[in-house]
Design a protein around this motif. Structure first.
Motif, PDB file in Angstrom:
ATOM      1  N   ARG A  39       9.609  49.171 -43.418  1.00 14.77           N
ATOM      2  CA  ARG A  39       8.370  48.929 -44.165  1.00 14.77           C
ATOM      3  C   ARG A  39       8.660  49.039 -45.663  1.00 14.77           C
ATOM      4  O   ARG A  39       9.470  49.841 -46.100  1.00 14.77           O
ATOM      5  CB  ARG A  39       7.301  49.954 -43.771  1.00 14.77           C
ATOM      6  N   ARG A  40       7.971  48.221 -46.401  1.00 12.45           N
ATOM      7  CA  ARG A  40       8.119  48.300 -47.849  1.00 12.45           C
ATOM      8  C   ARG A  40       7.390  49.533 -48.372  1.00 12.45           C
ATOM      9  O   ARG A  40       6.268  49.831 -47.947  1.00 12.45           O
ATOM     10  CB  ARG A  40       7.553  47.031 -48.485  1.00 12.45           C
ATOM     11  N   SER A  41       8.024  50.262 -49.297  1.00 10.91           N
ATOM     12  CA  SER A  41       7.465  51.515 -49.803  1.00 10.91           C
ATOM     13  C   SER A  41       7.209  51.411 -51.304  1.00 10.91           C
ATOM     14  O   SER A  41       8.150  51.438 -52.101  1.00 10.91           O
ATOM     15  CB  SER A  41       8.413  52.678 -49.509  1.00 10.91           C
ATOM     16  N   LYS A  42       5.942  51.321 -51.698  1.00 10.43           N
ATOM     17  CA  LYS A  42       5.600  51.288 -53.114  1.00 10.43           C
ATOM     18  C   LYS A  42       5.925  52.615 -53.809  1.00 10.43           C
ATOM     19  O   LYS A  42       6.414  52.600 -54.957  1.00 10.43           O
ATOM     20  CB  LYS A  42       4.121  50.938 -53.278  1.00 10.43           C
ATOM     21  N   PRO A  43       5.675  53.788 -53.183  1.00  8.85           N
ATOM     22  CA  PRO A  43       6.062  55.050 -53.848  1.00  8.85           C
ATOM     23  C   PRO A  43       7.568  55.128 -54.134  1.00  8.85           C
ATOM     24  O   PRO A  43       7.972  55.588 -55.204  1.00  8.85           O
ATOM     25  CB  PRO A  43       5.629  56.119 -52.840  1.00  8.85           C
ATOM     26  N   GLN A  44       8.402  54.667 -53.194  1.00  6.73           N
ATOM     27  CA  GLN A  44       9.844  54.683 -53.430  1.00  6.73           C
ATOM     28  C   GLN A  44      10.239  53.673 -54.507  1.00  6.73           C
ATOM     29  O   GLN A  44      11.177  53.914 -55.284  1.00  6.73           O
ATOM     30  CB  GLN A  44      10.595  54.390 -52.130  1.00  6.73           C
ATOM     31  N   GLU A  45       9.547  52.543 -54.577  1.00  6.14           N
ATOM     32  CA  GLU A  45       9.828  51.571 -55.634  1.00  6.14           C
ATOM     33  C   GLU A  45       9.548  52.173 -57.007  1.00  6.14           C
ATOM     34  O   GLU A  45      10.326  51.982 -57.955  1.00  6.14           O
ATOM     35  CB  GLU A  45       8.993  50.310 -55.409  1.00  6.14           C
ATOM     36  N   LYS A  46       8.443  52.917 -57.095  1.00  4.95           N
ATOM     37  CA  LYS A  46       8.105  53.572 -58.362  1.00  4.95           C
ATOM     38  C   LYS A  46       9.120  54.660 -58.697  1.00  4.95           C
ATOM     39  O   LYS A  46       9.565  54.789 -59.849  1.00  4.95           O
ATOM     40  CB  LYS A  46       6.702  54.165 -58.268  1.00  4.95           C
ATOM     41  N   LYS A  47       9.523  55.416 -57.682  1.00  8.42           N
ATOM     42  CA  LYS A  47      10.482  56.509 -57.893  1.00  8.42           C
ATOM     43  C   LYS A  47      11.850  55.998 -58.287  1.00  8.42           C
ATOM     44  O   LYS A  47      12.507  56.550 -59.186  1.00  8.42           O
ATOM     45  CB  LYS A  47      10.576  57.353 -56.614  1.00  8.42           C
ATOM     46  N   LEU A  48      12.317  54.940 -57.618  1.00 13.27           N
ATOM     47  CA  LEU A  48      13.676  54.444 -57.833  1.00 13.27           C
ATOM     48  C   LEU A  48      13.762  53.373 -58.918  1.00 13.27           C
ATOM     49  O   LEU A  48      14.860  52.998 -59.338  1.00 13.27           O
ATOM     50  CB  LEU A  48      14.243  53.888 -56.521  1.00 13.27           C
ATOM     51  N   ARG A  67       3.856  33.609 -53.899  1.00  7.60           N
ATOM     52  CA  ARG A  67       4.818  32.970 -52.993  1.00  7.60           C
ATOM     53  C   ARG A  67       6.097  33.786 -52.853  1.00  7.60           C
ATOM     54  O   ARG A  67       6.702  33.811 -51.797  1.00  7.60           O
ATOM     55  CB  ARG A  67       5.147  31.571 -53.515  1.00  7.60           C
ATOM     56  N   ASP A  68       6.517  34.445 -53.924  1.00  8.33           N
ATOM     57  CA  ASP A  68       7.781  35.155 -53.904  1.00  8.33           C
ATOM     58  C   ASP A  68       7.626  36.643 -53.605  1.00  8.33           C
ATOM     59  O   ASP A  68       8.570  37.404 -53.782  1.00  8.33           O
ATOM     60  CB  ASP A  68       8.507  34.974 -55.245  1.00  8.33           C
ATOM     61  N   GLU A  69       6.451  37.051 -53.206  1.00 10.28           N
ATOM     62  CA  GLU A  69       6.228  38.469 -52.904  1.00 10.28           C
ATOM     63  C   GLU A  69       7.059  38.872 -51.688  1.00 10.28           C
ATOM     64  O   GLU A  69       7.004  38.221 -50.637  1.00 10.28           O
ATOM     65  CB  GLU A  69       4.748  38.718 -52.612  1.00 10.28           C
ATOM     66  N   PRO A  70       7.877  39.929 -51.792  1.00  3.72           N
ATOM     67  CA  PRO A  70       8.686  40.362 -50.646  1.00  3.72           C
ATOM     68  C   PRO A  70       7.796  40.758 -49.473  1.00  3.72           C
ATOM     69  O   PRO A  70       6.657  41.200 -49.658  1.00  3.72           O
ATOM     70  CB  PRO A  70       9.454  41.575 -51.188  1.00  3.72           C
ATOM     71  N   PRO A  71       8.301  40.603 -48.259  1.00  4.11           N
ATOM     72  CA  PRO A  71       7.499  40.952 -47.084  1.00  4.11           C
ATOM     73  C   PRO A  71       7.187  42.442 -47.031  1.00  4.11           C
ATOM     74  O   PRO A  71       7.979  43.279 -47.484  1.00  4.11           O
ATOM     75  CB  PRO A  71       8.374  40.526 -45.911  1.00  4.11           C
ATOM     76  N   ALA A  72       6.045  42.774 -46.456  1.00  6.84           N
ATOM     77  CA  ALA A  72       5.645  44.177 -46.336  1.00  6.84           C
ATOM     78  C   ALA A  72       6.424  44.877 -45.240  1.00  6.84           C
ATOM     79  O   ALA A  72       6.613  46.099 -45.295  1.00  6.84           O
ATOM     80  CB  ALA A  72       4.141  44.258 -46.057  1.00  6.84           C
ATOM     81  N   TYR A  73       6.855  44.111 -44.222  1.00  6.47           N
ATOM     82  CA  TYR A  73       7.575  44.697 -43.092  1.00  6.47           C
ATOM     83  C   TYR A  73       8.772  43.813 -42.733  1.00  6.47           C
ATOM     84  O   TYR A  73       8.744  42.605 -42.917  1.00  6.47           O
ATOM     85  CB  TYR A  73       6.662  44.823 -41.865  1.00  6.47           C
ATOM     86  N   LEU A  74       9.805  44.465 -42.216  1.00  5.87           N
ATOM     87  CA  LEU A  74      10.967  43.747 -41.716  1.00  5.87           C
ATOM     88  C   LEU A  74      11.180  44.102 -40.254  1.00  5.87           C
ATOM     89  O   LEU A  74      11.107  45.277 -39.874  1.00  5.87           O
ATOM     90  CB  LEU A  74      12.228  44.125 -42.507  1.00  5.87           C
ATOM     91  N   ARG A  75      11.437  43.100 -39.465  1.00 14.20           N
ATOM     92  CA  ARG A  75      11.718  43.314 -38.059  1.00 14.20           C
ATOM     93  C   ARG A  75      13.082  43.983 -37.886  1.00 14.20           C
ATOM     94  O   ARG A  75      13.983  43.819 -38.702  1.00 14.20           O
ATOM     95  CB  ARG A  75      11.695  41.952 -37.348  1.00 14.20           C
ATOM     96  N   ALA A  76      13.226  44.763 -36.815  1.00  9.35           N
ATOM     97  CA  ALA A  76      14.508  45.414 -36.526  1.00  9.35           C
ATOM     98  C   ALA A  76      15.616  44.374 -36.429  1.00  9.35           C
ATOM     99  O   ALA A  76      15.439  43.298 -35.858  1.00  9.35           O
ATOM    100  CB  ALA A  76      14.419  46.214 -35.232  1.00  9.35           C
ATOM    101  N   GLY A  77      16.788  44.712 -36.965  1.00  9.19           N
ATOM    102  CA  GLY A  77      17.899  43.782 -36.984  1.00  9.19           C
ATOM    103  C   GLY A  77      18.324  43.316 -35.604  1.00  9.19           C
ATOM    104  O   GLY A  77      18.740  42.167 -35.427  1.00  9.19           O
TER     105      GLY A  77
END
Length: 550
Positions: free
Chosen positions: A298-307, A343-353
């Protein structure tokens, strides 16, 4: 235990320790050599707890990846999958590294540190590594009040599990570990797999399961370094953190055997009676989706802000309160783009590899579209600052491979639409429960929760059966309408029971609650009486305000 040149030994290559269920339904234990040799006759691994099964499967995958040195690409994988003896190279590989698979080796014991000790030479109870021993809660366990002794085979399983799922909290401070303070090791998080919402694909046999989850090195979205290797091909750990962690993980083999703890078993010739357990190699979670294929993200906005970078992905943990089919979107949708209008917004979730890998195999026609697979979801839910395991999630859904096909999403779209239909229908049932409670002058929240659990429980079996057969239909739109009819009938009958009970107790003096409920239920299932002529219609554009008389 046996003596090898006068030294205690428990060789995991040749001694039975892996619990399995055979295809004929019987249970037994097999050695590493045997489990690969007999994999076609083994139904599945059977851990002492479900999370142990996940940890042991990852261990076997690390062995297989390393033995075949990949596979490097689709062609190499196909050759293995179609081979009459895909694991032919395993015995020679295990023989080459046999010394590192000895649980009791005097200097390099399997997944342990031979001289690990505390400053006072304390030896802790085996409760520290046995995950089904309750912490202050003596219910639902046969181990009361704790574990005093383990046979070597079971001790080996719990060692693997501890590296994967051990809790956080204060642990022993090991001599030689500069992180220890006052003889204590302070919290550094759970074992690596404990961070994950574990996912793997279960086949008809262990052989098929191992091959389906054997993701090729060149698979899209996966980074596998040239030096990716498991723990037994690295330098033996000491009590301190290993050197060179800044350049790791190197890939799945590294992560599947990550040494998140330092362990030393204490034993006699009859079994294991104590353990020293301290912290091992730390590993942070952000953006490990590039190396870890056995979890959703899952995409994490708090981690994006932190990192200070974007996007940042964290493991998508399982919700113990939701059945696997209710979380189907996390299994089926590879690039679920957030509906932001950008259009270029990264996905909110990624499926398991591993599921993306299965989708690639399906697209390349290396697996038949009508093949049934079972994505399994296993994970731990921790409580009290991650110092205890509250619950272990273990669920799965059987589905046709066509649902994972990224170029033909008709079946996946209708399967996900049916989940949303179910959510809306159960929501109507919950609203009815709330209305009846308010009419009776009671708090509506408890009845709503009760009816939510009941509604999803009643739909659980029928939906799983419907999903398993979805790939066989030529018209997934008509299958969706059939599901709406089934779900409508089940929830209508449930509501009738609730209404009858309310009338008997005098709660209900008119039919207003029933009329409102039926209106909501009709809106939840608007397609159930439509003809098949509109089977290609986009379910998201269906007129959900259309009411159909019951």
């Amino acid at each position: 235990m046996k003596l090898v040149k006068g030294v205690p030994s428990f060789d995991l290559v040749s001694r039975p320790w892996l619990p399995v269920q055979l295809c004929d339904g019987t249970a037994t234990e097999l050695s590493l050599r045997e489990v690969f040799a007999c994999a076609g006759d083994v139904r599945r691994l059977v851990g002492d707890v479900p999370s142990q099964e996940f940890a042991l499967l990852r261990l076997l995958l690390a062995v297989l990846h390393d033995a075949v040195e990949g596979p490097e690409d689709l062609d190499a994988w196909q050759e293995l999958y179609e081979s009459p003896d895909p694991f032919a190279g395993i015995p020679a590989y295990l023989d080459r590294h046999r010394e590192r698979f000895d649980l009791l080796h005097p200097t390099r014991p399997f997944f342990q540190v031979s001289d690990l000790r505390t400053s006072k030479d304390e030896v802790a109870s085996l409760n520290r590594i046995v995950a089904d021993v309750p912490n202050g809660d003596p219910f639902f366990t046969m181990r009361q009040p704790g574990v005093k002794r383990l046979p070597f085979a079971e001790a080996a399983r719990w060692v693997v599990h501890a590296h994967a799922f051990d809790t956080s909290g204060i642990k022993s401070g090991a001599v030689g570990d500069p992180r220890a303070k006052g003889g204590k090791g302070y919290p550094q998080g759970v074992g690596w797999a404990g961070n994950l919402g574990g996912v793997f694909v279960e086949g008809d046999s262990l052989q098929q399961t191992l091959l389906l989850n054997l993701v090729a090195s060149d698979a899209s979205g996966l980074h596998v370094g040239k030096d990716d290797k498991p723990a037994w091909r690295r330098e033996q750990c000491g009590p301190d953190v290993q050197q060179g962690l800044e350049s790791r993980p190197t890939g799945p083999r590294d992560l599947y055997t990550w040494q998140s703890r330092r362990i030393r078993l204490h034993h006699d010739d009859q079994g294991v009676h104590g353990v020293v357990l301290s912290y091992g190699d730390p590993l942070v979670s952000p953006d490990k989706h590039l190396y870890e294929p056995m979890s959703g993200w899952r995409r994490s906005k708090p981690q994006e802000k932190k990192l200070g970078r974007s996007p940042v992905y964290m493991p998508r943990e399982h919700d113990p309160s939701r059945a696997a089919w209710r979380s189907l979107a996390s299994l089926l949708m590879s690039q679920g783009q957030a509906r932001t209008g950008q259009r270029d917004e990264p996905p909110a979730y990624l499926r398991a590899g591993v599921l993306k890998w299965i989708a690639e195999l399906t697209y390349e026609r290396l697996l038949p579209r009508d093949m049934l697979i079972r994505p399994r979801l296993i994970g731990a839910a921790y409580g009290t600052q991650q110092s205890v395991i509250d619950e272990v999630v273990d669920d799965g859904v059987t589905m046709s491979l066509v649902l994972l096909h990224e170029q033909d999403q008709r079946y996946a779209t209708q399967a996900l639409g049916a989940v949303e239909d179910s959510n809306a229908g159960v929501g109507a049932l919950c609203d009815l429960a709330g209305d009846l409670a308010r009419t009776a002058g009671r708090d509506p929240e408890a009845p709503r929760e009760t009816l939510r659990d009941l509604g999803f429980g009643l739909l659980d079996g029928p939906y799983r059966q419907w999903l398993a057969g979805l790939g066989e239909t030529q018209d997934p739109g008509e299958a969706r309408r059939a599901w709406q009819r089934t779900a409508y009938r089940i929830l209508r009958e449930t509501a009738d029971g609730q209404l009858a009970a309310a009338c008997e107790t005098g709660w209900l003096d008119d039919a207003s609650s029933e009329r409102i409920f039926l209106s909501r239920l009709n809106k939840a299932f608007p397609l159930r009486y439509e003809s098949g002529a509109d089977s290609g219609a986009d379910p998201e554009r269906a007129d959900i305000s259309k009411e159909v008389s019951p």
